[in-house]
Design an enzyme around this catalytic site. Structure first.
Site, short mmCIF file in Angstrom:
data_model
loop_
_atom_site.label_atom_id
_atom_site.label_comp_id
_atom_site.label_asym_id
_atom_site.label_seq_id
_atom_site.Cartn_x
_atom_site.Cartn_y
_atom_site.Cartn_z
N ASP A 12 47.92 36.97 42.43
CA ASP A 12 47.16 38.02 43.11
C ASP A 12 48.07 39.20 43.46
OD1 ASP A 12 44.94 39.21 44.30
OD2 ASP A 12 44.39 37.41 45.42
N ASP A 29 36.06 40.69 43.20
CA ASP A 29 35.82 39.82 44.35
C ASP A 29 34.33 39.74 44.67
OD1 ASP A 29 38.36 39.03 44.78
OD2 ASP A 29 38.74 40.29 46.53
C1 GLA Z 1 42.03 38.55 47.00
C2 GLA Z 1 41.46 37.90 45.77
C3 GLA Z 1 40.49 36.80 46.16
C4 GLA Z 1 41.20 35.79 47.03
C5 GLA Z 1 41.85 36.47 48.20
C6 GLA Z 1 42.73 35.53 48.96
O1 GLA Z 1 41.08 39.27 47.70
O2 GLA Z 1 40.86 38.85 44.95
O3 GLA Z 1 39.94 36.19 45.03
O4 GLA Z 1 42.16 35.12 46.24
O5 GLA Z 1 42.65 37.58 47.80
O6 GLA Z 1 43.34 36.13 50.03
#
Ligand code: GLA
Length: 730
Positions: A472, A540
């Site tokens: 990430d 997301d």
């Molecule tokens: C980001 C990612 C999510 C999740 C969160 C965790 O927003 O895009 O999918 O992994 O971080 O903190």
């Protein structure tokens, strides 16, 4: 006025070139169905003569005249440089030690190398005054009709020069009406489609956020030539995508005679790049494709090319998964996770991914987003049995195991931030602003590169059963700067190059592990990242209706085999929307399917449906991964959205259709299928339901019927959806 003439020996002698290079020179960078013709003019400069459908022998361009005034300097240079008579947007802009900021590139030599599937043309150009050299490299992928192009800039002089612009590639198109399709958005709303007719002036697509560069726009586009409307099946379409995960800039300049020049490359803003004596700068690849059969073919060219040559995972089938994020967020124990694994196994899923929240301890424990990044040890208070126990548990249940990291970042509240404040991206005496309580680590520093590699490496050592890493990257760069770099303007370029260097190191040691590129959702979706990452987390926003638009946009450029798509709970955590479970599954089925919810919250009936939908997905996912994508209608145009994936041999296909707007009783859907063999017979049957929406369910139809007449499933209510298998009836 430009003329290509038979002899320009005087000029070449002035340049110190040999006499055998004096014939008129045309280079045909050709693929099976497209042709880029480059020619050297009587002025020794390299011009784009043509890009589009093949035109036959390139020598026909001998004596070609554009009719433009040469003293306007706007002719179609293959790599326009600032200075001399050229005043439009440059691909290259250089300032030399004597203060001169002009460059005039002339042809020196070229080489062509051939392999069965790719023809590589390299053309060396040199400035008439200085010893600055540019090599233009065009790789023509024959079957896919893709030309990958980039430049290498070399300072052959004795003193440092500065590159003010250093694009990868430039392409010229005739005067006309051209429709540009490009992508915009934000967090949870990535890859929305914008269409506009280009008008005189410069239209720019760019990003300057350093990292997490594809939320707002994407370094890719489709250009419908000589057309003011979008067609999936007809007309000339050029698609382009830059393989770079840092700041980018794509300029579409329509000049006073309405000719269009597209220049694509690294964004030179705040990135004046110094090039010392003898040094070279290699720009990232710009991928071009030309289609004479509309946007559908252009997309498929990119998909075919990238699956074969660019993407790390080349369309292999990957495990369906359950990700812990939306089901548990930071709130879990070992038991929560092993229960989720049990449920995942029960539903037929094939991998469990432990998302954020498993690391850092004590005051820095990662129980929210503001703590712990940088301190990558397992939180033993939360998970006393350790990661190996959970990974092993998953493996015993027949599931693979994946885990989340965000190695480029550090929280303010972390041990790492206290121990290595000098590793943080920063500008001296300026405020260090946080997002999610975190800062970016300075990847330009080799010590930080070792650290980031080490985070990955140590995470892999947590268990022998780690099959997948979710990487990430949850913020962009602010107050850019480095305590390591002497030259701050190198920061943005060096950062992205360092990221790639780390990824190469990781891939050398871990060639098999599946790695997802996530960046607050779809913040790092580009062909540069895809050379190292197997998949991208598209957004997301897992809410199914939003996903229609996100997936439609993403798959215009990137193949479905790299796009993660998950089924989540209702009401949606992002939009509050309620959609039926079937609709959610049928939408997720268009990519790499996963679930991202707490399975315990599903009813017994829902679990049965999930099990069945996952099982049926396994019967056609090979088509999603390696088939040809045909968009049957656009979600922007009407009440329905429909796509299909057809096997290359046209023996099987899967059709996915959705009702996305309420439409009373009048507007019934009709989908004409594509990509089938008109002379074959096909059986059609609907999956994921016992009550088919199509009167012809289970019947046999000819390819002609399906493509020329079509199917009309009764998808009349909002969120009705259908998945049809189409199989050759032998
Ligand atoms: C980001 C990612 C999510 C999740 C969160 C965790 O927003 O895009 O999918 O992994 O971080 O903190």
């Amino acid at each position: 006025m430009k003329k290509i003439i038979a002899a320009f020996s005087c000029l070449l002698m002035v340049l110190g070139l040999s006499a055998n290079q004096v014939e008129p020179l045309f280079l045909n960078v050709a693929t099976d169905n497209s042709s880029l013709v480059l020619g050297v003019g009587q002025d020794g400069k390299l011009y784009i003569q043509h890009y589009g459908a093949p035109v036959g022998c390139e020598s026909q361009f001998e004596g070609y005249q554009t009719g433009r005034r040469v003293d306007y300097g706007t002719d179609d240079f293959a790599y326009p440089a600032r200075g001399g008579r050229y005043y439009n947007q440059p691909a290259l802009a250089v300032c030399y030690a004597d203060g001169d900021c002009n460059t005039e590139l002339t042809y020196v030599s070229h080489t062509i190398t051939q392999s069965p599937s790719v023809v590589k043309t390299e053309i060396l150009l040199r400035d008439v005054k200085t010893l600055l050299e540019v090599t233009l490299i065009y790789e023509a992928y024959q079957k896919e009709d893709v030309i990958v192009s980039h430049s290498v800039i070399k300072n052959g002089g004795k003193k440092r020069v500065y590159l003010d612009s250093y694009a990868s590639s430039s392409m010229a198109f005739p005067a006309g009406k051209h429709l540009l399709t490009h992508f915009y958005g934000s967090w949870a709303r990535e890859m929305q489609v914008a269409r506009e007719i280009l008008t005189p002036g410069v239209k720019t697509i760019q990003n300057r956020m350093g990292i997490r560069t594809t939320h707002t726009e994407n370094p890719s586009f489709l250009l419908s030539l000589h057309s003011d409307s979008w067609s999936e099946t007809q007309g000339e379409v050029v698609a382009g995508a830059l393989a770079w995960s840092g700041n980018y800039k794509l300029d579409f300049q329509m000049d006073e005679s309405q000719k269009l020049v597209v220049i694509a490359g690294i964004n030179p803003e705040a990135a004046r790049y110094p090039l010392d004596k003898g040094a070279e700068f290699e720009t990232p690849n710009m991928i071009w494709t030309w289609s004479g059969e509309g946007a559908g073919r252009a997309s498929r060219n990119l998909h075919d090319w990238s699956r074969r040559y660019q993407c790390y995972s080349q369309a292999e089938v990957v495990p369906t998964l359950l990700n812990s994020w939306e089901g548990a967020y930071f709130d879990f124990t070992t038991r929560t996770l092993t229960d989720m694994i049990d449920d995942a196994a029960d539903m037929g899923l094939e991998m469990f991914v432990l998302d954020d929240g498993w690391f850092a301890s004590g005051e820095f424990a990662r129980n929210d987003s503001r703590h712990g990044l940088g301190d990558w040890e397992v939180n033993a208070e939360k998970l006393p049995e350790g990661i190996d126990y959970i990974a092993d548990y998953a493996h015993q249940k027949g599931l693979k195991f994946g885990i989340w990291i965000e190695p480029e970042m550090v929280n303010k509240a972390s041990r790492l931030a206290q121990e290595h404040p000098e590793w943080i991206v920063q500008s001296k005496d300026r405020e260090l602003t946080t997002t999610r309580g975190q800062w970016v680590l300075d990847l330009t520093n080799p010590q930080v590169q070792d650290f980031v590699f080490g985070v990955f490496d140590r995470t892999m050592q947590l268990s022998d059963h780690i099959d997948y890493i979710k990487w990430d990257c949850n913020r962009h760069v602010e107050s850019f700067g480095s305590t390591y770099l002497k030259d701050q303007e190198r920061f943005y370029v060096d950062y992205t190059q360092a990221l790639y260097k780390i990824m190469r190191r990781i891939r050398a040691k871990y060639p098999e592990v599946i790695i997802q590129s996530c960046s607050s959702g779809g913040g790092r979706v580009d062909y540069g990242a895809l050379a190292y990452f197997d998949e991208v987390w598209t957004s997301d926003n897992t809410e199914a209706l939003s996903r229609v638009f996100i997936q439609y946009g993403t798959n215009l450029i990137y193949p479905a085999c790299v796009t993660g798509s998950h089924v989540s709970a209702v009401p949606s955590h992002q939009t509050g929307n309620m959609t039926p479970l079937k609709f959610r599954f049928d939408i997720a089925a268009a990519g790499r399917i996963g679930m991202e919810l707490q399975p315990k919250d599903l009813t017994a009936e829902e679990k049965v449906f999930a099990r069945q939908a996952i099982s049926s997905y396994k019967t056609y996912r090979d088509l999603v991964f390696s088939g040809d994508l045909y968009r049957l209608c656009s979600p922007y145009d009407g009440n329905h959205y429909a796509i299909m994936y057809a096997s290359k041999d046209k023996s099987r296909a899967v059709v996915m259709a959705y009702c996305i707007r309420y439409q009373a009783r009048t507007l019934k859907p009709y989908f004409r299928l594509q990509g089938l063999d008109p002379d074959k017979e096909y059986k059609i049957y609907e999956l994921n339901t016992e009550n088919s929406s199509f009167w012809g369910n289970g019947k046999v139809f000819s390819g002609k019927y399906l493509m020329n007449h079509g199917i009309n499933p009764a998808l009349l209510k909002l969120y009705d959806s259908a998945i049809f298998m189409i199989e050759e009836n032998k």
